[in-house]
Design a protein around this motif. Structure first.
Motif, PDB file in Angstrom:
ATOM      1  N   CYS A   1       0.850  -1.199   0.000  1.00 45.58           N
ATOM      2  CA  CYS A   1       0.000   0.000   0.000  1.00 45.58           C
ATOM      3  C   CYS A   1       0.885   1.249   0.000  1.00 45.58           C
ATOM      4  O   CYS A   1       2.003   1.230   0.508  1.00 45.58           O
ATOM      5  N   GLY A   2       0.330   2.337  -0.501  1.00 46.09           N
ATOM      6  CA  GLY A   2       0.955   3.660  -0.391  1.00 46.09           C
ATOM      7  C   GLY A   2       2.360   3.686  -0.970  1.00 46.09           C
ATOM      8  O   GLY A   2       2.625   3.215  -2.081  1.00 46.09           O
ATOM      9  N   THR A   3       3.268   4.261  -0.197  1.00 46.96           N
ATOM     10  CA  THR A   3       4.657   4.370  -0.635  1.00 46.96           C
ATOM     11  C   THR A   3       5.265   2.996  -0.911  1.00 46.96           C
ATOM     12  O   THR A   3       6.038   2.815  -1.865  1.00 46.96           O
TER      13      THR A   3
ATOM     14  N   SER B   1       6.175  -3.695   3.393  1.00 46.19           N
ATOM     15  CA  SER B   1       5.529  -2.828   4.390  1.00 46.19           C
ATOM     16  C   SER B   1       6.578  -2.249   5.330  1.00 46.19           C
ATOM     17  O   SER B   1       7.391  -2.997   5.866  1.00 46.19           O
TER      18      SER B   1
ATOM     19  N   SER C   1       5.823  -0.576   8.229  1.00 47.98           N
ATOM     20  CA  SER C   1       5.398  -0.851   9.609  1.00 47.98           C
ATOM     21  C   SER C   1       5.275  -2.332   9.900  1.00 47.98           C
ATOM     22  O   SER C   1       5.427  -2.764  11.037  1.00 47.98           O
ATOM     23  N   GLY C   2       4.936  -3.095   8.875  1.00 47.83           N
ATOM     24  CA  GLY C   2       4.661  -4.517   9.098  1.00 47.83           C
ATOM     25  C   GLY C   2       3.324  -4.732   9.770  1.00 47.83           C
ATOM     26  O   GLY C   2       3.007  -5.847  10.203  1.00 47.83           O
TER      27      GLY C   2
ATOM     28  N   THR D   1       0.291  -2.923   8.456  1.00 45.97           N
ATOM     29  CA  THR D   1      -0.797  -2.415   7.618  1.00 45.97           C
ATOM     30  C   THR D   1      -1.852  -3.510   7.427  1.00 45.97           C
ATOM     31  O   THR D   1      -1.545  -4.606   6.941  1.00 45.97           O
TER      32      THR D   1
ATOM     33  N   VAL E   1       5.200  10.690   9.361  1.00 49.77           N
ATOM     34  CA  VAL E   1       4.125   9.929   8.706  1.00 49.77           C
ATOM     35  C   VAL E   1       4.439   9.735   7.222  1.00 49.77           C
ATOM     36  O   VAL E   1       4.163   8.687   6.641  1.00 49.77           O
TER      37      VAL E   1
ATOM     38  N   LEU F   1       2.626  11.698  -4.205  1.00 51.49           N
ATOM     39  CA  LEU F   1       2.077  11.248  -2.910  1.00 51.49           C
ATOM     40  C   LEU F   1       2.685  12.045  -1.755  1.00 51.49           C
ATOM     41  O   LEU F   1       1.980  12.503  -0.846  1.00 51.49           O
ATOM     42  N   LYS F   2       4.007  12.240  -1.818  1.00 52.44           N
ATOM     43  CA  LYS F   2       4.671  12.996  -0.740  1.00 52.44           C
ATOM     44  C   LYS F   2       4.088  14.393  -0.639  1.00 52.44           C
ATOM     45  O   LYS F   2       3.783  14.872   0.439  1.00 52.44           O
TER      46      LYS F   2
ATOM     47  N   GLU G   1       0.350  14.467   0.686  1.00 49.97           N
ATOM     48  CA  GLU G   1       0.059  14.080   2.074  1.00 49.97           C
ATOM     49  C   GLU G   1       0.560  15.089   3.107  1.00 49.97           C
ATOM     50  O   GLU G   1      -0.065  15.231   4.154  1.00 49.97           O
TER      51      GLU G   1
ATOM     52  N   VAL H   1      -1.494   1.997   9.124  1.00 48.03           N
ATOM     53  CA  VAL H   1      -2.947   1.952   8.950  1.00 48.03           C
ATOM     54  C   VAL H   1      -3.429   0.551   9.313  1.00 48.03           C
ATOM     55  O   VAL H   1      -3.420  -0.369   8.494  1.00 48.03           O
TER      56      VAL H   1
END
Ligand code: M6R
Length: 611
Positions: A304-306, A351, A353-354, A356, A402, A487-488, A491, A608
């Motif tokens: 997801c995302g970045t 990921s 964060s691991g 999501t 973030v 995206l950067k 956000e 998230v």
């Protein structure tokens, strides 16, 4: 997203909980609260919409003494961000208090049943429903732990939670399903937290709870068991980072610090793995799946995302170096559309964060279908790291801002290692391997050169900070960089920005171009350079403002561009690691000029953990 910290021991609880909450602010939240037990027959709860500092101010006027309590930062899912919906939530008699991360999916059904039995609700949250359900069971069985277990058996959804109660005042009960929870083991003191950064200054000894596991913490120790009451014996692990790494170290924002750390974090990613003199790669984490990779007919990367943008670069890298077909899919889509999977597919998830939720669900979907799942994860011990079959840690260190920056370039570094590893396993010569390995090892020095021109980038960012829209265009390896640059910017500055493959511009976005539209081109001197020059001409002809990222030594674009950012040359496959850095700085300085909350942009969460 939401954060939990709980403590039982001998220390004064309020400052400890407040500091713990502050350490988790980066995750994103809209309200904060705490509950302590202080020999009263009721729990003492204080909560407030806004920042942790607002909560701190609220309780500073009171003299609260205790050494057991729980606290929470909330990121609204069910119900507005306000004082009432903030956590903790208490039962009707103010004897049980709970903090909860995750979502109780069947809360409406349970709420209806509880309402019909005469229970009354103060908030709109799913968490209060769980709390009253626990109360309902407690009133029947007179045993807090049993009441919690019975309630958790009835709920569907995800939870990481901590509970204190005057019914059992020497205990914290914690439980998890699909939302991370860690125990901190100190010297006659114990912690529970959703994020290691909340407890790192107290202890490095931690126990990761697994799904459907709970823990009972008391001043004398802790026990872990399954929610169905079978004792478990989790290993105590050591956290590998320290407090310094999660502090700003003289930078105004974590994001800027993390952009500057990239000279180091990239080296951390390839150190011990890149065999420069052999033009090869050693990846210990893939030992058990080496044969699966050798036989793989297709790789699917999901994120997801970045991390998704990094996956797109990964697709180009693996296809070019290893000639294995790659598909990239948003984890949220992969999960729900019943993808066609074959036995010899490999799924890679990426990921930072691991944790999501969508990516974790993609892992579970692929595993259920019998497919090998490999994780490229930054946070050691995170849920995705533990649930995948094998993996490669990204080693970017804690990322607090973030907006993901250093994790992205580290993910690209690891994807390069992986592609080279697979390429050497299949078809790349050692000469080619040597060339790539040498160039990769030179990247950190080249990032330093880009950081040296930060003041020039700041000037450009300031010039266009009034813009309402931005376009980012790139081709080949730099198309995902265009997506990441956009995206950067959106956000953290809240300016609308789109990333496109440059050639797609003429199929639609060109209609947007006028003298008010800044267009960022990522145009290094590679084999498709000439094509992108034509795209630049097209924008110029329509009076768009052109900002070009190209190579040092290429002066051809000086006449066309309104602004030009020159970065060192490298191999085309490695360009994204360099070309994204000026775009990170552009976003940072734009947001700074607009006075935005750079490290904690509105509505966003660092990890998230809800769908
Ligand atoms: O922790 P993850 O890499 O799984 O997170 C995925 C996205 O939520 C994350 O990259 C998000 O898009 C960042 N805020 C981007 O800067």
């Amino acid at each position: 997203m939401c954060g939990i910290i709980g403590y039982i021991g001998k220390k004064e609880i309020v400052p400890l909980l407040i500091t713990g909450l502050k350490r988790m602010e980066y995750r994103g939240y809209d309200s904060a609260g705490l509950t302590v037990l202080n020999n009263d027959s009721k729990v003492l709860t204080r909560k407030k919409k806004g920042r942790v500092a607002d909560l701190e101010q609220l309780i500073n006027s009171e003299k609260i003494h205790s050494n057991i309590g729980i606290a929470h930062t909330r990121w609204a899912t069910h119900g507005f961000p306000n004082d009432v919906n903030a956590h903790p939530h208490n039962d009707s008699q103010e004897k049980i208090s709970i903090v909860h991360n995750g979502i109780i999916e069947n809360y409406a059904v349970i709420k209806k049943k509880l309402l019909s039995e005469g229970f009354e609700f103060r908030s709109e949250t799913d968490t209060e429903v769980l709390c009253l359900l626990i109360e309902r069971f407690y009133l029947k069985v007179n045993d807090l732990e049993l009441a919690v277990r019975l309630a958790l058996n009835e709920v569907k959804g995800t939870f990481g939670l901590a509970i204190v109660s005057t019914y059992d005042p020497d205990k914290i009960i914690a439980a998890r399903r699909g939302s991370p929870l860690i125990l901190g083991v100190g010297d006659n003191e114990y912690f529970v937290a959703s994020d290691a950064s909340a407890l790192i200054e107290h202890t490095k000894n931690v126990v990761y709870l697994d799904d459907d596991e709970m823990a009972i913490l008391s001043p004398d120790g802790y026990i872990t068991k399954t929610i169905s009451n079978v004792q478990t014996n989790n290993e105590v692990k050591t956290l590998e980072f320290d407090l310094e790494q999660i502090e700003k170290g003289g930078f105004e924002h974590f994001m800027l610090k993390e952009i500057y750390e990239q000279t180091q974090t990239i080296t951390d990613g390839f150190r011990g793995r890149l065999l420069i003199d052999e033009g090869n790669v050693k990846l210990g984490g893939l030992r058990t799946v080496k044969e699966d990779f050798r036989n793989a007919k297709r790789i699917i990367i999901s994120a997801c995302g970045t991390s998704y943008n990094a996956a797109l670069v990964g697709e180009y890298l693996i296809e070019q170096l290893a000639q294995i077909p790659v598909e990239v899919e948003y984890a949220s889509e992969f999960r729900y559309r019943s993808p066609v999977l074959f036995d010899d597919d490999i799924v890679i998830v990426i990921s930072q964060s691991g944790e999501t939720a969508d990516t974790l669900a993609a892992v579970q979907e692929a595993k259920q279908r019998g497919i090998k799942v490999i994780g490229l994860v930054n946070v050691v011990g995170s849920s995705i790291a533990r649930q995948t079959d094998a993996g490669i840690y990204v080693h970017a260190g804690p990322e607090i801002g973030v907006a993901s920056t250093k994790a992205f370039t580290s993910q690209l570094t690891i994807l390069t290692l992986l592609a080279l590893y697979l390429g050497r396993m299949r078809n790349i010569s050692s000469e080619e391997g040597l060339k790539i390995a040498r160039e990769l090892s030179a990247i950190p020095e080249k990032i330093k050169q880009i950081l040296n021109i930060a003041p020039e980038i700041e000037k450009i960012a300031k010039t266009y900070s009034y813009s309402r829209n931005y376009l980012y265009l790139g081709r080949g390896f730099n198309y995902p960089v265009a997506l990441e640059g956009a995206l950067k910017l959106k956000e953290i500055s809240y300016i609308h920005a789109e990333g496109y493959p440059a050639a797609e511009m003429k199929h639609g976005p060109i209609a947007l171009i006028d003298e008010n539209m800044p267009v960022v081109f990522i145009a290094p001197k590679d084999e498709i350079y000439e094509k992108i020059v034509s795209n630049i001409e097209e924008v110029k002809a329509r009076k768009g403002k052109v900002i070009v990222v190209t190579n040092i030594g290429n002066n051809e674009l000086d006449r066309l561009a309104d602004h030009i950012i020159k970065i060192p040359e490298t191999l085309p496959i490695l360009t994204p690691i360099l070309s994204v850095v000026p775009l990170q700085l552009m976003a940072y300085y734009t947001a700074k000029e607009l006075n935005r909350d750079i490290d904690k942009p509105r509505n966003l969460a660092k990890s998230v953990t809800v769908e």
